[in-house]
Design a protein around this motif. Sequence first.
Motif, PDB file in Angstrom:
ATOM      1  N   PRO A 197       0.823  -1.212   0.000  1.00 37.36           N
ATOM      2  CA  PRO A 197       0.000   0.000   0.000  1.00 37.36           C
ATOM      3  C   PRO A 197       0.860   1.266   0.000  1.00 37.36           C
ATOM      4  N   GLU A 198       0.418   2.286  -0.711  1.00 36.09           N
ATOM      5  CA  GLU A 198       1.209   3.519  -0.815  1.00 36.09           C
ATOM      6  C   GLU A 198       1.356   4.215   0.533  1.00 36.09           C
ATOM      7  N   GLU A 199       0.320   4.208   1.356  1.00 30.66           N
ATOM      8  CA  GLU A 199       0.424   4.830   2.681  1.00 30.66           C
ATOM      9  C   GLU A 199       1.504   4.148   3.506  1.00 30.66           C
ATOM     10  N   PHE A 200       1.550   2.838   3.435  1.00 30.85           N
ATOM     11  CA  PHE A 200       2.586   2.074   4.127  1.00 30.85           C
ATOM     12  C   PHE A 200       3.973   2.434   3.585  1.00 30.85           C
ATOM     13  N   LEU A 201       4.106   2.518   2.265  1.00 30.29           N
ATOM     14  CA  LEU A 201       5.401   2.846   1.669  1.00 30.29           C
ATOM     15  C   LEU A 201       5.873   4.235   2.085  1.00 30.29           C
ATOM     16  N   ARG A 202       4.968   5.206   2.129  1.00 24.07           N
ATOM     17  CA  ARG A 202       5.363   6.558   2.551  1.00 24.07           C
ATOM     18  C   ARG A 202       5.924   6.539   3.962  1.00 24.07           C
ATOM     19  N   GLU A 203       5.300   5.763   4.837  1.00 25.68           N
ATOM     20  CA  GLU A 203       5.771   5.669   6.220  1.00 25.68           C
ATOM     21  C   GLU A 203       7.148   5.026   6.289  1.00 25.68           C
ATOM     22  N   VAL A 204       7.322   3.911   5.579  1.00 20.99           N
ATOM     23  CA  VAL A 204       8.600   3.200   5.623  1.00 20.99           C
ATOM     24  C   VAL A 204       9.701   4.001   4.946  1.00 20.99           C
ATOM     25  N   TYR A 205       9.397   4.618   3.812  1.00 23.22           N
ATOM     26  CA  TYR A 205      10.439   5.326   3.060  1.00 23.22           C
ATOM     27  C   TYR A 205      10.887   6.615   3.731  1.00 23.22           C
ATOM     28  N   ALA A 206      10.198   7.031   4.794  1.00 26.18           N
ATOM     29  CA  ALA A 206      10.651   8.171   5.592  1.00 26.18           C
ATOM     30  C   ALA A 206      11.736   7.751   6.583  1.00 26.18           C
ATOM     31  N   ARG A 207      11.953   6.444   6.706  1.00 23.77           N
ATOM     32  CA  ARG A 207      12.944   5.901   7.626  1.00 23.77           C
ATOM     33  C   ARG A 207      14.220   5.537   6.882  1.00 23.77           C
ATOM     34  N   GLN A 208      15.299   5.431   7.630  1.00 18.21           N
ATOM     35  CA  GLN A 208      16.570   4.977   7.035  1.00 18.21           C
ATOM     36  C   GLN A 208      16.549   3.463   6.888  1.00 18.21           C
ATOM     37  N   PRO A 209      17.232   2.908   5.881  1.00 21.60           N
ATOM     38  CA  PRO A 209      18.100   3.582   4.908  1.00 21.60           C
ATOM     39  C   PRO A 209      17.372   4.110   3.679  1.00 21.60           C
ATOM     40  N   TYR A 210      16.053   3.947   3.608  1.00 28.94           N
ATOM     41  CA  TYR A 210      15.299   4.362   2.428  1.00 28.94           C
ATOM     42  C   TYR A 210      15.360   5.876   2.215  1.00 28.94           C
ATOM     43  N   ALA A 211      15.385   6.641   3.321  1.00 35.26           N
ATOM     44  CA  ALA A 211      15.329   8.099   3.248  1.00 35.26           C
ATOM     45  C   ALA A 211      16.588   8.719   2.644  1.00 35.26           C
ATOM     46  N   ARG A 212      17.588   7.918   2.341  1.00 37.47           N
ATOM     47  CA  ARG A 212      18.776   8.451   1.663  1.00 37.47           C
ATOM     48  C   ARG A 212      18.456   8.895   0.245  1.00 37.47           C
ATOM     49  N   ARG A 213      17.325   8.416  -0.281  1.00 37.16           N
ATOM     50  CA  ARG A 213      16.874   8.822  -1.612  1.00 37.16           C
ATOM     51  C   ARG A 213      15.484   9.449  -1.502  1.00 37.16           C
ATOM     52  N   LYS A 214      15.156  10.333  -2.426  1.00 39.77           N
ATOM     53  CA  LYS A 214      13.831  10.926  -2.432  1.00 39.77           C
ATOM     54  C   LYS A 214      12.848   9.904  -2.979  1.00 39.77           C
ATOM     55  N   PRO A 215      11.837   9.537  -2.193  1.00 41.06           N
ATOM     56  CA  PRO A 215      10.914   8.486  -2.645  1.00 41.06           C
ATOM     57  C   PRO A 215      10.015   8.978  -3.774  1.00 41.06           C
ATOM     58  N   PRO A 216       9.540   8.067  -4.608  1.00 40.77           N
ATOM     59  CA  PRO A 216       8.638   8.454  -5.696  1.00 40.77           C
ATOM     60  C   PRO A 216       7.274   8.858  -5.156  1.00 40.77           C
ATOM     61  N   ARG A 217       6.583   9.705  -5.878  1.00 41.32           N
ATOM     62  CA  ARG A 217       5.241  10.107  -5.488  1.00 41.32           C
ATOM     63  C   ARG A 217       4.233   9.170  -6.172  1.00 41.32           C
ATOM     64  N   ASN A 218       3.336   8.607  -5.386  1.00 44.28           N
ATOM     65  CA  ASN A 218       2.312   7.696  -5.912  1.00 44.28           C
ATOM     66  C   ASN A 218       2.895   6.622  -6.824  1.00 44.28           C
ATOM     67  N   PRO A 219       3.822   5.805  -6.328  1.00 43.85           N
ATOM     68  CA  PRO A 219       4.490   4.824  -7.189  1.00 43.85           C
ATOM     69  C   PRO A 219       3.561   3.752  -7.751  1.00 43.85           C
ATOM     70  N   ASN A 220       2.524   3.372  -7.010  1.00 44.61           N
ATOM     71  CA  ASN A 220       1.627   2.323  -7.498  1.00 44.61           C
ATOM     72  C   ASN A 220       0.749   2.808  -8.649  1.00 44.61           C
ATOM     73  N   ALA A 221       0.283   4.047  -8.550  1.00 42.89           N
ATOM     74  CA  ALA A 221      -0.696   4.558  -9.505  1.00 42.89           C
ATOM     75  C   ALA A 221      -0.180   4.589 -10.938  1.00 42.89           C
ATOM     76  N   HIS A 222       1.143   4.644 -11.106  1.00 41.77           N
ATOM     77  CA  HIS A 222       1.714   4.771 -12.449  1.00 41.77           C
ATOM     78  C   HIS A 222       2.245   3.453 -13.000  1.00 41.77           C
ATOM     79  N   ASP A 223       1.971   2.348 -12.321  1.00 46.44           N
ATOM     80  CA  ASP A 223       2.477   1.044 -12.748  1.00 46.44           C
ATOM     81  C   ASP A 223       1.324   0.222 -13.308  1.00 46.44           C
ATOM     82  N   ASP A 224       1.392  -0.133 -14.602  1.00 43.26           N
ATOM     83  CA  ASP A 224       0.279  -0.865 -15.213  1.00 43.26           C
ATOM     84  C   ASP A 224       0.130  -2.269 -14.652  1.00 43.26           C
ATOM     85  N   ARG A 225       1.209  -2.838 -14.118  1.00 41.90           N
ATOM     86  CA  ARG A 225       1.113  -4.161 -13.501  1.00 41.90           C
ATOM     87  C   ARG A 225       0.288  -4.099 -12.222  1.00 41.90           C
ATOM     88  N   TYR A 226       0.487  -3.035 -11.465  1.00 44.35           N
ATOM     89  CA  TYR A 226      -0.310  -2.850 -10.249  1.00 44.35           C
ATOM     90  C   TYR A 226      -1.780  -2.670 -10.609  1.00 44.35           C
TER      91      TYR A 226
END
Length: 220
Positions: free
Chosen positions: A164-193
């Motif tokens: 879920p995107e809400e879950f990803l936003r929470e996790v990606y605010a933590r290290q080590p993920y926060a070393r990079r700027k997370p994508p905005r709405n990553p699921n919405a733009h993936d045709d597989r999703y």
Amino acid sequence: MNGEGTSPTSRRALLLAAGSASVAALTAGCGSPAAAPSSGATPGCVLAVKAGAGPNYAGPGRTRSDVTDGREGVPLRLELTVVRASTGCRPLAGAAVDIWQADAAGVYSEGRETYLRGVQVTDASGRCTFRTIVPGWYAGLAPHIHFKVRPDAHTETTSQFFLPEEFLREVYARQPYARRKPPRNPNAHDDRYRAAAGTMTLAPTAESGGYHAAYTVGIA
């Protein structure tokens, strides 16, 4: 290479009901932690939306439950139950289940590296468990965990889990993920999703220091 040009081989998400369970009830529960079937019970199941293995599949991995190999990331305990749709969604014992995924930086293991790859064999209840991390993102695709179920030497089902995107936003605010700027709405733009229509999305719940997600995978 981390890009994936393989589109889903099936765009269908088929909901299979057991007993008096309705399709609507199954849809409402799709992606929620899978309840352990009681003795003699026949659970409902989602027939996995098939997807290509992508360029990062390296063949069956090492047989093990903990696939982290020391990679940094938020722990994720992934508990899977494999069931056979053609037998009324009864648990399938002895099936090999492979998973493979990117690390927190969006990188897959290559060559002799084996991090975040592994195989488990389902037990008598059709279950197996992996200890991994929440995957990172890459190439504008929805973050995902690939899996392949091999009930025998001649057949296999390949698909992937989303988060879920809400879950990803929470996790990606933590290290080590926060070393990079997370994508905005990553699921919405993936045709597989979008093709999976939410049926392959996990529903992680918090547990000590990380998360747990359970899912019942139906195969034909």
